[in-house]
Enzyme design. Structure first.
Site, mmCIF file in Angstrom:
data_model
loop_
_atom_site.group_PDB
_atom_site.id
_atom_site.type_symbol
_atom_site.label_atom_id
_atom_site.label_comp_id
_atom_site.label_asym_id
_atom_site.label_seq_id
_atom_site.Cartn_x
_atom_site.Cartn_y
_atom_site.Cartn_z
ATOM 1 N N LYS A 12 0.881 -1.244 -0.022
ATOM 2 C CA LYS A 12 -0.050 0.018 0.001
ATOM 3 C C LYS A 12 0.973 1.341 0.067
ATOM 4 O O LYS A 12 2.210 1.249 0.489
ATOM 5 C CB LYS A 12 -0.875 -0.010 1.216
ATOM 6 C CG LYS A 12 -0.321 0.072 2.454
ATOM 7 C CD LYS A 12 -0.025 1.286 3.086
ATOM 8 C CE LYS A 12 0.747 1.273 4.530
ATOM 9 N NZ LYS A 12 1.511 2.403 5.088
ATOM 10 N N GLY A 104 7.240 0.856 5.193
ATOM 11 C CA GLY A 104 6.078 2.007 5.381
ATOM 12 C C GLY A 104 5.126 1.645 4.361
ATOM 13 O O GLY A 104 4.438 2.246 3.737
ATOM 14 N N MET A 105 5.319 0.472 3.703
ATOM 15 C CA MET A 105 4.313 -0.023 2.716
ATOM 16 C C MET A 105 3.514 -1.254 2.931
ATOM 17 O O MET A 105 2.966 -1.870 2.145
ATOM 18 C CB MET A 105 5.100 -0.290 1.312
ATOM 19 C CG MET A 105 5.762 0.755 0.785
ATOM 20 S SD MET A 105 6.443 0.614 -0.906
ATOM 21 C CE MET A 105 5.026 0.476 -1.932
ATOM 22 N N ASP A 142 -3.056 -2.179 9.248
ATOM 23 C CA ASP A 142 -2.898 -1.865 7.982
ATOM 24 C C ASP A 142 -3.404 -3.367 7.164
ATOM 25 O O ASP A 142 -3.683 -3.427 6.008
ATOM 26 C CB ASP A 142 -1.580 -1.918 7.203
ATOM 27 C CG ASP A 142 -0.976 -0.333 7.604
ATOM 28 O OD1 ASP A 142 -1.809 0.341 7.785
ATOM 29 O OD2 ASP A 142 0.244 -0.263 7.717
#
Ligand code: C5P
Length: 300
Positions: A12, A104-105, A142
């Protein structure tokens, strides 16, 4: 029972990330726009003996990842088995990683989301994607979005999701750092230096996405955690400048970083951005991807 199930999971990027105050557990209220992108991991789940939960990684950052009970994918498999109250289940997981680790993905979250879907299919539990969502939310903020995919607004801890209307395809270039950033450390730096913000999603971004206007989306990208990520990894400032000078429509640190995401006007433009970023010594590697793409999917 089928013996092997393959699942593909997206990474993401946060097109907006607004960070508000904290709840009783120290979690921040978020207002975010997630987009699922075509850079993804692949999870293979194979039947194993009852009570056996095994995990092997290949690819990006494999050597640095734990494969014991602290791994979110193992926790996902065990949570699911517990949820259905079955002690006769087991799984052997092989995960091919492309999503950067601690980048951070949502790499770890993606593997957890994919494991929920893979195990639920392998074990023929008959659970719908909606029924997996509460388990996903228990595993991490997430994880639910990775099951959903597309483009969506996330509120609360990030797990209350509302799909968003978008037009067209967006082309991304990602600059990966030499070292990762810990999400709790970035939030801690944010708390130390910044007053909580409003968590309202910028209207310009919503309208630009609906219109498929990449230039306007690029101009509206924002991340309240960016300054904190830069404080912990100052080279990110330089990486962002290189991308902007190479003509990116917008550039931000994604999520808690340190990966920097640059929006390109076309696939050819994303190649140009990748070339400009690859020569900077502060960038370990560049990746290109497009979005939005579907959430976790079982492959034929
Ligand atoms: O939910 P997840 O385990 O992915 O969160 C990782 C860390 O990020 C948390 O331990 C917390 O420090 C921070 N976080 C937060 N507020 C959120 C989501 C995550 O402070 N809404």
């Amino acid at each position: 029972m089928s013996n092997t199930v393959r699942v593909r999971v997206p990474a993401k990027v946060n097109l907006a990330l607004r960070v508000g105050g904290t709840d009783a557990q120290g979690y921040h209220e978020l207002g975010t726009v997630f987009q699922a992108v075509s850079l993804g991991d692949e999870i293979v789940a194979e039947a194993a003996a009852p009570g056996e939960f095994k995990l092997v990684f290949h690819g990006e950052g494999a050597a640095f990842l734990p494969v014991d009970d602290t791994n979110l994918a193992i926790r996902a498999a065990k949570l699911l088995a517990n949820h259905v109250g079955r002690t006769d289940l087991g799984v052997s997981l092989t995960i091919r990683k492309r999503i950067p680790v601690a980048g951070g993905m949502a790499g770890g979250s993606a593997d957890a989301a994919g494991t929920l879907l893979a195990c639920s299919t392998l074990w023929e539990l008959g659970l719908s994607r909606d029924e997996l969502q509460p388990l996903a939310a228990e595993l991490g903020s997430d994880v639910p979005f990775i099951l959903l995919g597309g483009t969506a607004v996330g509120t609360g801890r990030g797990v209350e999701l509302a799909p968003m209307m978008t037009s067209g395809t967006f082309h991304w270039t990602f600059a990966l750092s030499h070292t990762g950033l810990s999400t709790p450390a970035v939030f801690k730096e944010f708390d130390r230096t910044t007053a909580p913000n409003s968590t309202e999603i910028p209207l310009e971004l919503v309208e630009a996405l609906r219109a498929g206007d990449a230039a306007a989306v690029g101009a509206a990208l924002s991340n309240d955690l960016q300054a904190s990520a830069i404080a912990l990894q100052p080279t990110l400032e330089h990486t962002l400048r290189i991308g902007r000078e190479a003509g990116a429509l917008g550039g931000i640190v994604t999520g808690s970083g340190p990966t920097c995401a640059f929006l390109a006007g076309s696939e050819a433009h994303s190649h140009e951005l990748a070339e400009a970023l690859a020569v900077f010594s502060g960038v370990r590697a560049v990746r290109r991807a497009y979005g939005p793409v579907a959430g976790a999917q079982v492959m034929a």
